[in-house]
Design a protein around this motif. Sequence first.
Motif, PDB file in Angstrom:
ATOM      1  N   VAL A  22       1.534  -0.844   0.857  1.00 52.19           N
ATOM      2  CA  VAL A  22       0.556   0.378   2.428  1.00 52.19           C
ATOM      3  C   VAL A  22       0.768  -0.172   3.223  1.00 52.19           C
ATOM      4  N   GLY A  23       1.288   0.853   4.443  1.00 55.00           N
ATOM      5  CA  GLY A  23       1.255  -0.484   5.926  1.00 55.00           C
ATOM      6  C   GLY A  23      -0.063  -0.018   6.423  1.00 55.00           C
ATOM      7  N   ALA A  24      -0.673  -1.558   7.159  1.00 55.18           N
ATOM      8  CA  ALA A  24      -1.134  -2.192   7.699  1.00 55.18           C
ATOM      9  C   ALA A  24      -2.385  -0.941   8.257  1.00 55.18           C
ATOM     10  N   LYS A  25      -2.481  -0.075   9.018  1.00 53.31           N
ATOM     11  CA  LYS A  25      -3.296   0.648   9.558  1.00 53.31           C
ATOM     12  C   LYS A  25      -3.349   1.273   8.423  1.00 53.31           C
ATOM     13  N   ASP A  26      -3.040   1.905   6.928  1.00 51.55           N
ATOM     14  CA  ASP A  26      -2.995   2.872   6.428  1.00 51.55           C
ATOM     15  C   ASP A  26      -3.927   2.477   5.752  1.00 51.55           C
ATOM     16  N   GLN A  27      -3.755   1.225   5.126  1.00 49.99           N
ATOM     17  CA  GLN A  27      -4.924   0.259   4.491  1.00 49.99           C
ATOM     18  C   GLN A  27      -5.773   1.073   4.175  1.00 49.99           C
ATOM     19  N   SER A  28      -6.892   0.924   4.796  1.00 52.30           N
ATOM     20  CA  SER A  28      -8.139   1.370   5.056  1.00 52.30           C
ATOM     21  C   SER A  28      -8.382   3.091   4.645  1.00 52.30           C
ATOM     22  N   ALA A  29      -7.164   3.621   4.963  1.00 53.79           N
ATOM     23  CA  ALA A  29      -7.532   5.558   4.851  1.00 53.79           C
ATOM     24  C   ALA A  29      -7.566   4.932   2.768  1.00 53.79           C
ATOM     25  N   ALA A  30      -6.046   4.425   2.419  1.00 51.95           N
ATOM     26  CA  ALA A  30      -6.087   4.258   1.548  1.00 51.95           C
ATOM     27  C   ALA A  30      -6.310   3.714   0.035  1.00 51.95           C
ATOM     28  N   GLU A  31      -7.517   3.038   0.691  1.00 48.95           N
ATOM     29  CA  GLU A  31      -8.407   1.888  -0.333  1.00 48.95           C
ATOM     30  C   GLU A  31      -9.532   2.755  -0.540  1.00 48.95           C
ATOM     31  N   SER A  32      -9.505   3.789   0.259  1.00 47.76           N
ATOM     32  CA  SER A  32     -11.387   4.404   0.607  1.00 47.76           C
ATOM     33  C   SER A  32     -10.393   5.780   0.176  1.00 47.76           C
ATOM     34  N   GLY A  33      -9.545   6.439   0.207  1.00 46.67           N
ATOM     35  CA  GLY A  33      -9.442   7.987  -0.280  1.00 46.67           C
ATOM     36  C   GLY A  33     -10.028   8.658   0.462  1.00 46.67           C
ATOM     37  N   LEU A  34     -10.767   8.267   1.982  1.00 47.30           N
ATOM     38  CA  LEU A  34     -10.585   9.553   3.043  1.00 47.30           C
ATOM     39  C   LEU A  34      -9.230   9.804   3.629  1.00 47.30           C
ATOM     40  N   VAL A  35      -8.682  10.246   3.078  1.00 44.47           N
ATOM     41  CA  VAL A  35      -7.091  10.505   3.726  1.00 44.47           C
ATOM     42  C   VAL A  35      -7.788  11.342   5.021  1.00 44.47           C
ATOM     43  N   SER A  65       1.063   9.087  10.926  1.00 43.32           N
ATOM     44  CA  SER A  65      -0.678   8.916  11.083  1.00 43.32           C
ATOM     45  C   SER A  65       0.094   7.100  11.144  1.00 43.32           C
ATOM     46  N   ALA A  66      -1.099   6.263  11.309  1.00 42.38           N
ATOM     47  CA  ALA A  66      -1.632   5.082  12.007  1.00 42.38           C
ATOM     48  C   ALA A  66      -0.230   4.224  11.410  1.00 42.38           C
ATOM     49  N   GLY A  67      -0.868   4.372  10.038  1.00 41.77           N
ATOM     50  CA  GLY A  67       0.432   2.951   9.090  1.00 41.77           C
ATOM     51  C   GLY A  67       1.672   3.795   8.773  1.00 41.77           C
ATOM     52  N   HIS A  68       2.273   4.935   9.464  1.00 40.56           N
ATOM     53  CA  HIS A  68       3.685   5.528   8.315  1.00 40.56           C
ATOM     54  C   HIS A  68       4.598   3.941   8.648  1.00 40.56           C
ATOM     55  N   VAL A  69       5.311   4.312   7.248  1.00 35.81           N
ATOM     56  CA  VAL A  69       6.678   3.202   7.430  1.00 35.81           C
ATOM     57  C   VAL A  69       7.615   4.225   6.654  1.00 35.81           C
ATOM     58  N   CYS A  70       8.504   4.523   6.900  1.00 41.63           N
ATOM     59  CA  CYS A  70       9.784   4.366   6.607  1.00 41.63           C
ATOM     60  C   CYS A  70      10.574   3.785   5.814  1.00 41.63           C
ATOM     61  N   PHE A  71      11.441   3.778   5.206  1.00 36.18           N
ATOM     62  CA  PHE A  71      12.085   2.364   4.274  1.00 36.18           C
ATOM     63  C   PHE A  71      14.050   2.877   4.366  1.00 36.18           C
ATOM     64  N   TRP A  72      14.338   2.420   5.393  1.00 34.62           N
ATOM     65  CA  TRP A  72      15.770   1.984   4.851  1.00 34.62           C
ATOM     66  C   TRP A  72      16.847   0.915   4.439  1.00 34.62           C
ATOM     67  N   ARG A  73      18.173   1.184   4.288  1.00 34.69           N
ATOM     68  CA  ARG A  73      18.531   0.979   3.726  1.00 34.69           C
ATOM     69  C   ARG A  73      20.207   0.921   4.022  1.00 34.69           C
ATOM     70  N   GLU A  74      20.604   0.165   5.109  1.00 28.02           N
ATOM     71  CA  GLU A  74      21.649  -0.104   5.666  1.00 28.02           C
ATOM     72  C   GLU A  74      23.466   0.129   5.267  1.00 28.02           C
ATOM     73  N   ARG A  75      23.279  -0.484   4.087  1.00 32.63           N
ATOM     74  CA  ARG A  75      24.597   0.234   3.582  1.00 32.63           C
ATOM     75  C   ARG A  75      25.350   1.193   3.401  1.00 32.63           C
TER      76      ARG A  75
END
Length: 221
Positions: free
Chosen positions: A78-91, A139-149
């Motif tokens: 999980v992205g760093a700033k979403d860790q607390s929500a992901a672990e607590s479930g208080l999303v 969200s504060a910790g939102h991330v995307c996943f990118w494949r340049e090729r």
Amino acid sequence: MIHIANDVFQIPVTPRQLVNTYLIGSTLIDAGIKFSGRTILRQLGNHRLTAHALTHAHPDHQGASAELCKKLGIPFWVGAKDQSAAESGLVVNNMPNPKHPVAIFEQNFMAGPGHPVDRILQEGDMVEDFVVIETPGHSAGHVCFWRERDGVLIAGDVLRNINFFTTMPELSEPPAIFTTSVETNKKSIQKIAALKPQVICFGHGPVIRDAERIQAFAKRI
């Protein structure tokens, strides 16, 4: 599952691709709502998972995360700033108005329980052959996943490609009611548009294969 690109599959968990998850290599990206586990496992079939990652910790993305990680014995990333929500479930706590009736409904009926995070995702990290792009705002910790090729982007909810009322495809910003910072999210839209993605995979709505459309949208906002 819908084959999108090499080693990339879309796993819709609701009709009309209202909510999507993705398989990249052996890593599951997002997990729908808390009732999505069975649907995801059925569509995965014999595909073996080695990890589960979130674009962000919202009820319609982490719902089945704990169930799948426990059943399959896989780590949770999980992205760093979403860790607390992901672990607590208080999303919904970091949404603009967590006491809004819709937010309360999502927390009670869509969100899954929290689960320990095994890896914090940060800008430049690799997940399979995708690089992590930090895209805060929705969200504060939102991330995307990118494949340049081949220009494949797993965009999460930085953008959506569906009208939630008509369920028809429509490129839009995420709803402000669920977005931590609309202005920060606009900057994240600009960031991913600058990558010139050729295949954009959304958390909500069908895939778009049109880099110019994303760039034009980014300019309009």
